[in-house]
Design a protein around this motif. Sequence first.
Motif, PDB file in Angstrom:
ATOM      1  N   ILE A   1      -8.604   7.489 -14.093  1.00  0.00           N
ATOM      2  CA  ILE A   1      -7.981   7.984 -12.863  1.00  0.00           C
ATOM      3  C   ILE A   1      -6.957   6.989 -12.308  1.00  0.00           C
ATOM      4  CG2 ILE A   1      -8.426   8.641 -10.461  1.00  0.00           C
ATOM      5  CD1 ILE A   1     -11.035   9.918 -11.469  1.00  0.00           C
ATOM      6  N   HIS A   2      -7.396   5.773 -12.071  1.00  0.00           N
ATOM      7  CA  HIS A   2      -6.460   4.812 -11.490  1.00  0.00           C
ATOM      8  C   HIS A   2      -5.387   4.369 -12.491  1.00  0.00           C
ATOM      9  CE1 HIS A   2      -8.780   3.515  -7.579  1.00  0.00           C
ATOM     10  NE2 HIS A   2      -8.190   4.694  -7.476  1.00  0.00           N
ATOM     11  N   VAL A   3      -5.659   4.493 -13.784  1.00  0.00           N
ATOM     12  CA  VAL A   3      -4.623   4.224 -14.794  1.00  0.00           C
ATOM     13  C   VAL A   3      -3.503   5.254 -14.647  1.00  0.00           C
ATOM     14  CG1 VAL A   3      -4.115   4.190 -17.276  1.00  0.00           C
ATOM     15  CG2 VAL A   3      -6.238   3.139 -16.422  1.00  0.00           C
TER      16      VAL A   3
ATOM     17  N   ALA B   1       1.518   0.797  -7.110  1.00  0.00           N
ATOM     18  CA  ALA B   1       0.230   0.958  -6.432  1.00  0.00           C
ATOM     19  C   ALA B   1      -0.623  -0.289  -6.624  1.00  0.00           C
ATOM     20  CB  ALA B   1      -0.517   2.172  -6.982  1.00  0.00           C
ATOM     21  N   GLU B   2      -1.337  -0.652  -5.564  1.00  0.00           N
ATOM     22  CA  GLU B   2      -2.258  -1.790  -5.632  1.00  0.00           C
ATOM     23  C   GLU B   2      -3.672  -1.237  -5.609  1.00  0.00           C
ATOM     24  OE1 GLU B   2      -0.006  -5.388  -3.505  1.00  0.00           O
ATOM     25  OE2 GLU B   2      -0.650  -3.816  -2.130  1.00  0.00           O
ATOM     26  N   LEU B   3      -4.272  -1.212  -6.774  1.00  0.00           N
ATOM     27  CA  LEU B   3      -5.557  -0.533  -6.923  1.00  0.00           C
ATOM     28  C   LEU B   3      -6.701  -1.520  -7.051  1.00  0.00           C
ATOM     29  CD1 LEU B   3      -4.052   2.071  -9.358  1.00  0.00           C
ATOM     30  CD2 LEU B   3      -4.963   2.583  -7.075  1.00  0.00           C
TER      31      LEU B   3
ATOM     32  N   VAL C   1     -19.330  -2.435  -9.569  1.00  0.00           N
ATOM     33  CA  VAL C   1     -18.869  -3.469  -8.647  1.00  0.00           C
ATOM     34  C   VAL C   1     -17.404  -3.211  -8.300  1.00  0.00           C
ATOM     35  CG1 VAL C   1     -18.468  -5.941  -8.310  1.00  0.00           C
ATOM     36  CG2 VAL C   1     -20.522  -5.173  -9.522  1.00  0.00           C
ATOM     37  N   TYR C   2     -17.164  -3.045  -6.999  1.00  0.00           N
ATOM     38  CA  TYR C   2     -15.802  -2.892  -6.459  1.00  0.00           C
ATOM     39  C   TYR C   2     -15.205  -4.283  -6.268  1.00  0.00           C
ATOM     40  CZ  TYR C   2     -12.436  -2.489  -2.563  1.00  0.00           C
ATOM     41  OH  TYR C   2     -11.324  -2.582  -1.759  1.00  0.00           O
ATOM     42  N   VAL C   3     -14.002  -4.504  -6.778  1.00  0.00           N
ATOM     43  CA  VAL C   3     -13.307  -5.776  -6.585  1.00  0.00           C
ATOM     44  C   VAL C   3     -11.886  -5.485  -6.094  1.00  0.00           C
ATOM     45  CG1 VAL C   3     -12.551  -7.959  -7.628  1.00  0.00           C
ATOM     46  CG2 VAL C   3     -14.592  -6.809  -8.516  1.00  0.00           C
ATOM     47  N   SER C   4     -11.538  -6.045  -4.933  1.00  0.00           N
ATOM     48  CA  SER C   4     -10.176  -5.899  -4.420  1.00  0.00           C
ATOM     49  C   SER C   4      -9.930  -6.937  -3.340  1.00  0.00           C
ATOM     50  CB  SER C   4      -9.969  -4.501  -3.830  1.00  0.00           C
ATOM     51  OG  SER C   4      -8.785  -4.478  -3.056  1.00  0.00           O
ATOM     52  N   SER C   5      -8.772  -7.566  -3.388  1.00  0.00           N
ATOM     53  CA  SER C   5      -8.425  -8.555  -2.359  1.00  0.00           C
ATOM     54  C   SER C   5      -8.317  -7.886  -0.986  1.00  0.00           C
ATOM     55  CB  SER C   5      -7.090  -9.221  -2.712  1.00  0.00           C
ATOM     56  OG  SER C   5      -6.081  -8.236  -2.741  1.00  0.00           O
ATOM     57  N   ARG C   6      -8.177  -6.540  -0.950  1.00  0.00           N
ATOM     58  CA  ARG C   6      -8.033  -5.860   0.329  1.00  0.00           C
ATOM     59  C   ARG C   6      -9.380  -5.576   1.008  1.00  0.00           C
ATOM     60  NH1 ARG C   6      -4.372  -5.043  -3.064  1.00  0.00           N
ATOM     61  NH2 ARG C   6      -5.586  -3.601  -4.311  1.00  0.00           N
ATOM     62  N   GLY C   7     -10.460  -5.678   0.259  1.00  0.00           N
ATOM     63  CA  GLY C   7     -11.788  -5.539   0.869  1.00  0.00           C
ATOM     64  C   GLY C   7     -12.047  -4.198   1.531  1.00  0.00           C
TER      65      GLY C   7
ATOM     66  N   MET D   1       0.852  -1.187   0.000  1.00  0.00           N
ATOM     67  CA  MET D   1       0.000   0.000   0.000  1.00  0.00           C
ATOM     68  C   MET D   1       0.893   1.244   0.000  1.00  0.00           C
ATOM     69  SD  MET D   1      -3.064   0.945   2.651  1.00  0.00           S
ATOM     70  CE  MET D   1      -4.417   0.540   1.547  1.00  0.00           C
ATOM     71  N   LYS D   2       0.457   2.257  -0.783  1.00  0.00           N
ATOM     72  CA  LYS D   2       1.309   3.442  -0.938  1.00  0.00           C
ATOM     73  C   LYS D   2       1.380   4.279   0.351  1.00  0.00           C
ATOM     74  CE  LYS D   2       3.407   4.341  -3.655  1.00  0.00           C
ATOM     75  NZ  LYS D   2       4.778   3.756  -3.893  1.00  0.00           N
ATOM     76  N   GLY D   3       2.546   4.882   0.522  1.00  0.00           N
ATOM     77  CA  GLY D   3       2.793   5.697   1.699  1.00  0.00           C
ATOM     78  C   GLY D   3       1.812   6.836   1.868  1.00  0.00           C
TER      79      GLY D   3
HETATM   80  C1  HEM Z   1      -6.477   3.372  -3.703  1.00  0.00           C
HETATM   81  C2  HEM Z   1     -11.181   4.027  -4.654  1.00  0.00           C
HETATM   82  C3  HEM Z   1     -10.173   8.286  -6.712  1.00  0.00           C
HETATM   83  C4  HEM Z   1      -5.473   7.465  -6.044  1.00  0.00           C
HETATM   84  C5  HEM Z   1      -7.846   3.237  -3.708  1.00  0.00           C
HETATM   85  C6  HEM Z   1      -8.570   2.289  -2.895  1.00  0.00           C
HETATM   86  C7  HEM Z   1      -9.902   2.479  -3.153  1.00  0.00           C
HETATM   87  C8  HEM Z   1     -10.000   3.527  -4.135  1.00  0.00           C
HETATM   88  C9  HEM Z   1     -11.088   1.773  -2.512  1.00  0.00           C
HETATM   89  C10 HEM Z   1      -7.938   1.325  -1.865  1.00  0.00           C
HETATM   90  C11 HEM Z   1      -7.272   0.119  -2.493  1.00  0.00           C
HETATM   91  C12 HEM Z   1      -8.206  -1.066  -2.615  1.00  0.00           C
HETATM   92  O1  HEM Z   1      -9.408  -0.973  -2.266  1.00  0.00           O
HETATM   93  O2  HEM Z   1      -7.758  -2.125  -3.109  1.00  0.00           O
HETATM   94  C13 HEM Z   1     -11.316   5.248  -5.293  1.00  0.00           C
HETATM   95  C14 HEM Z   1     -12.588   5.913  -5.543  1.00  0.00           C
HETATM   96  C15 HEM Z   1     -12.288   7.119  -6.112  1.00  0.00           C
HETATM   97  C16 HEM Z   1     -10.838   7.200  -6.214  1.00  0.00           C
HETATM   98  C17 HEM Z   1     -13.969   5.348  -5.206  1.00  0.00           C
HETATM   99  C18 HEM Z   1     -13.217   8.234  -6.559  1.00  0.00           C
HETATM  100  C19 HEM Z   1     -14.308   8.576  -5.916  1.00  0.00           C
HETATM  101  C20 HEM Z   1      -8.816   8.428  -6.699  1.00  0.00           C
HETATM  102  C21 HEM Z   1      -8.125   9.626  -7.130  1.00  0.00           C
HETATM  103  C22 HEM Z   1      -6.791   9.382  -6.954  1.00  0.00           C
HETATM  104  C23 HEM Z   1      -6.662   8.042  -6.411  1.00  0.00           C
HETATM  105  C24 HEM Z   1      -8.807  10.901  -7.646  1.00  0.00           C
HETATM  106  C25 HEM Z   1      -5.601  10.256  -7.227  1.00  0.00           C
HETATM  107  C26 HEM Z   1      -5.628  11.460  -7.614  1.00  0.00           C
HETATM  108  C27 HEM Z   1      -5.349   6.312  -5.323  1.00  0.00           C
HETATM  109  C28 HEM Z   1      -4.097   5.875  -4.685  1.00  0.00           C
HETATM  110  C29 HEM Z   1      -4.394   4.689  -4.012  1.00  0.00           C
HETATM  111  C30 HEM Z   1      -5.819   4.434  -4.245  1.00  0.00           C
HETATM  112  C31 HEM Z   1      -2.739   6.577  -4.731  1.00  0.00           C
HETATM  113  C32 HEM Z   1      -3.431   3.847  -3.156  1.00  0.00           C
HETATM  114  C33 HEM Z   1      -2.863   2.656  -3.918  1.00  0.00           C
HETATM  115  C34 HEM Z   1      -1.964   1.810  -3.032  1.00  0.00           C
HETATM  116  O3  HEM Z   1      -2.093   1.866  -1.817  1.00  0.00           O
HETATM  117  O4  HEM Z   1      -1.083   1.093  -3.540  1.00  0.00           O
HETATM  118  N1  HEM Z   1      -8.725   3.976  -4.473  1.00  0.00           N
HETATM  119  N2  HEM Z   1     -10.290   6.041  -5.727  1.00  0.00           N
HETATM  120  N3  HEM Z   1      -7.909   7.490  -6.297  1.00  0.00           N
HETATM  121  N4  HEM Z   1      -6.362   5.418  -5.052  1.00  0.00           N
HETATM  122 FE1  HEM Z   1      -8.287   5.613  -5.587  1.00  0.00          FE
END
Ligand code: HEM
Length: 182
Positions: free
Chosen positions: A103-105, A114-116, A132-138, A1-3
Amino acid sequence: MKGIVFTEFLEMVEDQFGLETVDDIIEAADLPSDGIYTSVGTYDFNEMVALLQSLSQKTNMSIDDLLYAFGHYLFGSLGKAHPEVIKSYTSPIGLLYSIEDHIHVHVQKLYPDAELPTFNILDKTDTSISMVYVSSRGLYRLAHGLIEKCFEHFNTTSKVTYELLKEDGTEVKFDVVQDGQG
Ligand code: HEM
């Protein structure tokens, strides 16, 4: 997980519960990193689990409620750290629709390790989206908080309901409807 997730989490704990609580939960969690994080570093997800557990014990709040609150906080943090990523969006539904393919791309390019999560879109209108949200981290309650805050960012509100497709929260269906005009 990112810092950045860790640094923002500890920032939220400091804002909401005070610096002493930050020190206490770091000590109680007995972390390999000793609770020292940089935003570009990468750390074991288990450290986040341990921090959440010690905060939950200390505050008597459930881990799910803490994740939900953190989602609200984290949306603002991510937007501040990477304004270029969200500035092109003109509506919350448009932003949510683009998490997976844009965004996540982009995030993966900024942070290659990053683990997204994955968001699969089932249905979208101008005022609603099902995905549908899918992630092993829940971390679906984190997603819940992020989604709600996304609407606030555009000065509107939403009704978010979710259904666990897998009991452990690794697959969760979200139904999101925008309130009022937007
Ligand atoms: C991680 C959802 C928008 C950057 C995550 C995670 C979730 C998530 C649930 C946790 C990881 C996981 O569940 O496996 C969302 C949702 C968004 C959104 C619902 C919009 C409403 C964004 C935006 C950015 C971003 C706008 C950056 C500008 C990141 C980063 C992580 C992350 C850096 C951490 C990855 C890691 O720990 O390795 N996101 N995200 N996200 N997201 Fe998003």
